[in-house]
Design a protein around this motif. Sequence first.
Motif, mmCIF file in Angstrom:
data_model
loop_
_atom_site.group_PDB
_atom_site.id
_atom_site.type_symbol
_atom_site.label_atom_id
_atom_site.label_comp_id
_atom_site.label_asym_id
_atom_site.label_seq_id
_atom_site.Cartn_x
_atom_site.Cartn_y
_atom_site.Cartn_z
ATOM 1 N N LEU A 20 0.833 -1.216 0.000
ATOM 2 C CA LEU A 20 0.000 0.000 0.000
ATOM 3 C C LEU A 20 0.864 1.261 0.000
ATOM 4 O O LEU A 20 0.567 2.239 -0.707
ATOM 5 C CB LEU A 20 -0.918 -0.009 1.220
ATOM 6 C CG LEU A 20 -2.069 -1.028 1.194
ATOM 7 C CD1 LEU A 20 -2.756 -1.095 2.541
ATOM 8 C CD2 LEU A 20 -3.074 -0.688 0.095
ATOM 9 N N ILE A 21 1.926 1.235 0.781
ATOM 10 C CA ILE A 21 2.826 2.393 0.822
ATOM 11 C C ILE A 21 3.442 2.643 -0.554
ATOM 12 O O ILE A 21 3.542 3.790 -1.023
ATOM 13 C CB ILE A 21 3.916 2.194 1.874
ATOM 14 C CG1 ILE A 21 3.299 2.221 3.280
ATOM 15 C CG2 ILE A 21 4.991 3.269 1.761
ATOM 16 C CD1 ILE A 21 4.273 1.884 4.387
ATOM 17 N N ILE A 37 -5.578 -14.097 3.925
ATOM 18 C CA ILE A 37 -5.614 -13.471 2.601
ATOM 19 C C ILE A 37 -6.843 -12.573 2.471
ATOM 20 O O ILE A 37 -6.780 -11.483 1.884
ATOM 21 C CB ILE A 37 -5.603 -14.543 1.494
ATOM 22 C CG1 ILE A 37 -4.252 -15.262 1.486
ATOM 23 C CG2 ILE A 37 -5.876 -13.931 0.131
ATOM 24 C CD1 ILE A 37 -4.192 -16.445 0.539
ATOM 25 N N THR A 38 -7.961 -13.021 3.015
ATOM 26 C CA THR A 38 -9.183 -12.209 2.980
ATOM 27 C C THR A 38 -8.983 -10.887 3.708
ATOM 28 O O THR A 38 -9.398 -9.822 3.222
ATOM 29 C CB THR A 38 -10.358 -12.977 3.615
ATOM 30 O OG1 THR A 38 -10.574 -14.202 2.901
ATOM 31 C CG2 THR A 38 -11.629 -12.139 3.592
ATOM 32 N N LEU A 39 -8.335 -10.924 4.861
ATOM 33 C CA LEU A 39 -8.061 -9.696 5.608
ATOM 34 C C LEU A 39 -7.134 -8.769 4.824
ATOM 35 O O LEU A 39 -7.292 -7.548 4.842
ATOM 36 C CB LEU A 39 -7.426 -10.037 6.954
ATOM 37 C CG LEU A 39 -8.343 -10.749 7.964
ATOM 38 C CD1 LEU A 39 -7.548 -11.141 9.214
ATOM 39 C CD2 LEU A 39 -9.520 -9.874 8.342
ATOM 40 N N SER A 40 -6.179 -9.354 4.105
ATOM 41 C CA SER A 40 -5.275 -8.548 3.281
ATOM 42 C C SER A 40 -6.045 -7.858 2.158
ATOM 43 O O SER A 40 -5.818 -6.675 1.860
ATOM 44 C CB SER A 40 -4.172 -9.436 2.697
ATOM 45 O OG SER A 40 -3.363 -8.717 1.797
ATOM 46 N N VAL A 41 -6.956 -8.587 1.539
ATOM 47 C CA VAL A 41 -7.762 -8.013 0.468
ATOM 48 C C VAL A 41 -8.655 -6.889 1.002
ATOM 49 O O VAL A 41 -8.826 -5.841 0.352
ATOM 50 C CB VAL A 41 -8.623 -9.102 -0.204
ATOM 51 C CG1 VAL A 41 -9.605 -8.487 -1.194
ATOM 52 C CG2 VAL A 41 -7.732 -10.120 -0.903
ATOM 53 N N TYR A 86 -8.640 -3.083 -0.149
ATOM 54 C CA TYR A 86 -9.879 -2.493 -0.661
ATOM 55 C C TYR A 86 -10.140 -1.118 -0.037
ATOM 56 O O TYR A 86 -10.547 -0.178 -0.721
ATOM 57 C CB TYR A 86 -11.045 -3.429 -0.382
ATOM 58 C CG TYR A 86 -12.388 -2.880 -0.785
ATOM 59 C CD1 TYR A 86 -12.804 -2.886 -2.115
ATOM 60 C CD2 TYR A 86 -13.244 -2.327 0.174
ATOM 61 C CE1 TYR A 86 -14.035 -2.368 -2.482
ATOM 62 C CE2 TYR A 86 -14.479 -1.806 -0.192
ATOM 63 C CZ TYR A 86 -14.861 -1.826 -1.515
ATOM 64 O OH TYR A 86 -16.078 -1.304 -1.875
ATOM 65 N N PHE A 87 -9.900 -0.997 1.263
ATOM 66 C CA PHE A 87 -10.210 0.245 1.961
ATOM 67 C C PHE A 87 -9.106 1.306 1.834
ATOM 68 O O PHE A 87 -9.383 2.502 1.892
ATOM 69 C CB PHE A 87 -10.472 -0.021 3.444
ATOM 70 C CG PHE A 87 -11.838 -0.579 3.715
ATOM 71 C CD1 PHE A 87 -12.965 0.245 3.652
ATOM 72 C CD2 PHE A 87 -12.014 -1.916 4.020
ATOM 73 C CE1 PHE A 87 -14.234 -0.260 3.894
ATOM 74 C CE2 PHE A 87 -13.278 -2.427 4.266
ATOM 75 C CZ PHE A 87 -14.399 -1.605 4.207
ATOM 76 N N PHE A 88 -7.861 0.882 1.659
ATOM 77 C CA PHE A 88 -6.765 1.842 1.725
ATOM 78 C C PHE A 88 -6.008 2.041 0.422
ATOM 79 O O PHE A 88 -5.187 2.958 0.316
ATOM 80 C CB PHE A 88 -5.772 1.417 2.823
ATOM 81 C CG PHE A 88 -6.350 1.460 4.202
ATOM 82 C CD1 PHE A 88 -6.513 2.665 4.865
ATOM 83 C CD2 PHE A 88 -6.763 0.289 4.822
ATOM 84 C CE1 PHE A 88 -7.053 2.708 6.148
ATOM 85 C CE2 PHE A 88 -7.309 0.319 6.103
ATOM 86 C CZ PHE A 88 -7.454 1.530 6.767
ATOM 87 N N ALA A 89 -6.243 1.232 -0.579
ATOM 88 C CA ALA A 89 -5.538 1.410 -1.854
ATOM 89 C C ALA A 89 -6.073 2.643 -2.575
ATOM 90 O O ALA A 89 -7.246 3.006 -2.424
ATOM 91 C CB ALA A 89 -5.715 0.173 -2.726
ATOM 92 N N TYR A 144 -5.923 2.085 -8.452
ATOM 93 C CA TYR A 144 -5.600 0.654 -8.346
ATOM 94 C C TYR A 144 -6.798 -0.190 -8.760
ATOM 95 O O TYR A 144 -6.640 -1.210 -9.430
ATOM 96 C CB TYR A 144 -5.188 0.321 -6.913
ATOM 97 C CG TYR A 144 -4.834 -1.133 -6.696
ATOM 98 C CD1 TYR A 144 -3.588 -1.614 -7.071
ATOM 99 C CD2 TYR A 144 -5.751 -2.021 -6.126
ATOM 100 C CE1 TYR A 144 -3.267 -2.960 -6.882
ATOM 101 C CE2 TYR A 144 -5.448 -3.354 -5.933
ATOM 102 C CZ TYR A 144 -4.189 -3.819 -6.320
ATOM 103 O OH TYR A 144 -3.880 -5.137 -6.141
ATOM 104 N N TRP A 145 -8.007 0.242 -8.383
ATOM 105 C CA TRP A 145 -9.201 -0.532 -8.716
ATOM 106 C C TRP A 145 -9.726 -0.172 -10.112
ATOM 107 O O TRP A 145 -10.293 -1.035 -10.796
ATOM 108 C CB TRP A 145 -10.284 -0.278 -7.678
ATOM 109 C CG TRP A 145 -9.844 -0.667 -6.313
ATOM 110 C CD1 TRP A 145 -9.516 0.148 -5.273
ATOM 111 C CD2 TRP A 145 -9.631 -2.003 -5.824
ATOM 112 N NE1 TRP A 145 -9.116 -0.576 -4.178
ATOM 113 C CE2 TRP A 145 -9.185 -1.899 -4.480
ATOM 114 C CE3 TRP A 145 -9.803 -3.265 -6.384
ATOM 115 C CZ2 TRP A 145 -8.899 -3.021 -3.711
ATOM 116 C CZ3 TRP A 145 -9.511 -4.397 -5.633
ATOM 117 C CH2 TRP A 145 -9.077 -4.262 -4.298
ATOM 118 N N ILE A 146 -9.555 1.070 -10.537
ATOM 119 C CA ILE A 146 -9.997 1.467 -11.869
ATOM 120 C C ILE A 146 -9.222 0.718 -12.936
ATOM 121 O O ILE A 146 -9.745 0.290 -13.958
ATOM 122 C CB ILE A 146 -9.851 2.985 -12.055
ATOM 123 C CG1 ILE A 146 -10.788 3.716 -11.100
ATOM 124 C CG2 ILE A 146 -10.147 3.386 -13.496
ATOM 125 C CD1 ILE A 146 -10.618 5.219 -11.104
#
Length: 226
Positions: free
Chosen positions: A129-130, A208-212, A216-219, A223-225
């Motif tokens: 993320l950083i 892995i779910t927690l990482s995703v 999702y909240f901080f990226a 990144y999602w577009i």
Amino acid sequence: MRCTNCGQENSRDAQVCSNCEQRLANTQAQMPPPLTPVNIAKEAQSVQRGSDSDTADTLLAAFVGEKYDSYYREKWFKNHVPTLDKDVTKMNMRSFNVAGFFLGIFWLCYRKMYIAAALIMLAITVIDLIMMYVLGMESYNVLGQSTFVFVWIVMTGILGNYLYFDHSVRQIQKTTGVTSDPNLIREQLAKKGGTSWVGAIGVSIVIITLSVVLTYFFAPEWYWIE
């Protein structure tokens, strides 16, 4: 010195009994030193030094299971005496864990290192993320994935064997600190150690779910577009 044949008391230097002429045994030479606190401590230290390797082998084998003799003993203690001391100079730190390299947190969870797996995945996610914010979209696309793989290799491949040794010693210390019964210790270590396919699959999915979710909240939005 008392004669063992007739019971006559003789001088300490006498070789034969003055009454029955029975040869006197040199019991003074065979007599052990008195059980003073100093002698007891010295004997305990001597026994402990002599059995350290056997104790480490026994406890680690009970915790690791069948792979200890065929794999981990050589990986941890090549050219060294087996020990529970985590001093890196007393073990082989240059060994590489192939399973950790290819499977990452799945291997960690398979070996029941759930906390280590969660912390490593969290560290990788935070670093990822950083890098998204520091590098930006274009640079991240070039360097981001390679850095992710590099961190993965370092944490689970290069450091995998040491992480597992550290985990094993911690569990052994906790168990031996609660009970001194050798049979109970081996039984509890076998339960705490060994492997778990349920952990490898189930706990890995949770991590892995927690990482995703964190991503999702901080990226950043790009990144999602993308």
